[in-house]
Write a protein that holds these residues in place. Sequence first.
Motif, short mmCIF file in Angstrom:
data_model
loop_
_atom_site.label_atom_id
_atom_site.label_comp_id
_atom_site.label_asym_id
_atom_site.label_seq_id
_atom_site.Cartn_x
_atom_site.Cartn_y
_atom_site.Cartn_z
N UNK A 128 0.87 -1.21 0.23
CA UNK A 128 -0.05 0.11 0.03
C UNK A 128 0.86 1.36 -0.09
N UNK A 129 2.19 1.21 0.26
CA UNK A 129 2.87 2.42 0.21
C UNK A 129 3.49 2.54 -1.29
N UNK A 130 2.95 1.83 -2.20
CA UNK A 130 3.30 2.19 -3.54
C UNK A 130 2.56 3.41 -3.91
N UNK A 131 2.96 4.53 -4.54
CA UNK A 131 2.52 5.87 -4.85
C UNK A 131 1.37 5.68 -5.93
N UNK A 132 1.29 4.40 -6.64
CA UNK A 132 0.00 4.25 -7.43
C UNK A 132 -1.08 3.57 -6.72
N UNK A 133 -0.74 3.23 -5.32
CA UNK A 133 -1.97 2.60 -4.59
C UNK A 133 -3.01 3.58 -4.35
N UNK A 134 -4.31 2.92 -4.88
CA UNK A 134 -5.38 3.92 -4.46
C UNK A 134 -5.87 4.11 -3.07
N UNK A 135 -6.19 5.38 -2.60
CA UNK A 135 -6.43 5.68 -1.34
C UNK A 135 -7.67 6.38 -1.16
N UNK A 136 -8.89 5.67 -1.20
CA UNK A 136 -10.25 6.60 -1.13
C UNK A 136 -10.51 6.91 0.16
N UNK A 137 -10.16 6.27 1.15
CA UNK A 137 -10.28 6.69 2.58
C UNK A 137 -9.04 7.81 3.05
N UNK A 138 -9.35 8.35 3.91
CA UNK A 138 -8.56 9.44 4.68
C UNK A 138 -7.18 8.71 4.80
N UNK A 139 -6.04 9.39 4.93
CA UNK A 139 -4.76 8.76 4.90
C UNK A 139 -4.46 8.16 6.36
N UNK A 140 -5.10 8.71 7.43
CA UNK A 140 -5.08 8.37 8.88
C UNK A 140 -5.76 6.81 9.10
N UNK A 141 -6.73 6.69 8.16
CA UNK A 141 -7.29 5.20 8.11
C UNK A 141 -6.19 4.22 7.69
N UNK A 142 -5.43 4.40 6.71
CA UNK A 142 -4.52 3.62 6.32
C UNK A 142 -3.24 3.38 7.23
#
Length: 116
Positions: A72-86
Amino acid sequence: MDDLEFLRREFAAEEGSFLAGLRPDMVWDKAAFTRLEQAMRRVCAAYEGHDELPRWLVEGFWACSDGVRDWTGHPAFPRPAPEDYYNNAIERLFDLQYWFVMGESPYLPGTPWEEL
């Protein structure tokens, strides 16, 4: 299905598992993560204080915490939730890895595990 069988399927990234969705599909399924995290938590509690641990579980906890962070640290990984969640979810995996391997929770006794 009991927690050990569930984790065996998850750690093997079988079809429909949280880990199978991460790679190669690059999909973070929140409900699937919650099921994984809760099963890991119950297994930690069941093995707390044990002197011997099944190798496949140790490897699975290790690979899960490191692998999820790396994938998930890859720049292309989509993050629709807030960054804090991940960030919190990845920290939770490391807390669970610690608990499982060390035999005690990283939290003070009685401290509730916050739902993510």
